[in-house]
Design a protein around this motif. Structure first.
Motif, short mmCIF file in Angstrom:
data_model
loop_
_atom_site.label_atom_id
_atom_site.label_comp_id
_atom_site.label_asym_id
_atom_site.label_seq_id
_atom_site.Cartn_x
_atom_site.Cartn_y
_atom_site.Cartn_z
N ASN A 1 0.80 -1.23 0.00
CA ASN A 1 0.00 0.00 0.00
C ASN A 1 0.84 1.28 0.00
N GLY A 2 2.14 1.13 0.10
CA GLY A 2 3.02 2.31 0.07
C GLY A 2 2.94 3.17 1.32
N TRP A 3 2.57 2.56 2.45
CA TRP A 3 2.50 3.32 3.69
C TRP A 3 3.91 3.66 4.16
N VAL A 4 4.03 4.80 4.82
CA VAL A 4 5.33 5.26 5.32
C VAL A 4 5.78 4.32 6.43
N ARG A 5 7.04 3.89 6.31
CA ARG A 5 7.62 3.01 7.33
C ARG A 5 8.90 3.65 7.83
N MET A 6 9.26 3.33 9.05
CA MET A 6 10.53 3.83 9.60
C MET A 6 11.04 2.87 10.66
N LYS A 7 12.33 3.03 10.95
CA LYS A 7 12.97 2.22 11.98
C LYS A 7 13.58 3.19 12.99
N ASP A 8 13.33 2.94 14.29
CA ASP A 8 13.92 3.82 15.30
C ASP A 8 15.36 3.39 15.60
N ARG A 9 16.01 4.09 16.49
CA ARG A 9 17.43 3.81 16.79
C ARG A 9 17.67 2.43 17.36
N SER A 10 16.64 1.86 18.00
CA SER A 10 16.81 0.53 18.57
C SER A 10 16.53 -0.57 17.54
N GLY A 11 16.08 -0.17 16.35
CA GLY A 11 15.81 -1.14 15.29
C GLY A 11 14.35 -1.55 15.17
N THR A 12 13.49 -1.01 16.03
CA THR A 12 12.07 -1.33 15.96
C THR A 12 11.47 -0.65 14.74
N LYS A 13 10.70 -1.42 13.97
CA LYS A 13 10.11 -0.90 12.73
C LYS A 13 8.66 -0.51 12.97
N TYR A 14 8.26 0.63 12.40
CA TYR A 14 6.93 1.19 12.56
C TYR A 14 6.31 1.49 11.20
#
Length: 83
Positions: A29-42
């Motif tokens: 669906n092309g939703w925005v994804r990101m990874k925080d400094r600890s490596g957790t993906k959102y």
């Protein structure tokens, strides 16, 4: 509308899918994804999915609170001292 970011596991839990399905859906669906400094993906939920998420959470909380109220009422009835 506020942005709602969930992990794949959180999405899986709320929407009744697997974490891999949540990830695949986010990519497809092309939703925005990101990874925080600890490596957790959102994943940032789309507006319609955020609305569905809030609706499900509200229903869940309403159910939980009603259950707690019923339990408290039953406990109070058992502990009542006859007049």
């Amino acid at each position: 509308m506020a942005q709602i970011w969930l992990t794949y596991d959180e999405m899986a839990s709320v929407f009744g899918v697997t974490s891999e399905d949540a990830r695949s859906g986010a990519i497809a669906n092309g939703w925005v994804r990101m990874k925080d400094r600890s490596g957790t993906k959102y994943v940032r939920l789309s507006p319609s999915l955020a609305d569905e998420y809030l609706s499900r959470i509200a229903k869940h909380r309403q159910f939980v609170s009603q259950g707690a109220i019923q339990i408290d009422a039953q406990a109070n009835a058992r502990c009542a001292v006859p007049g």
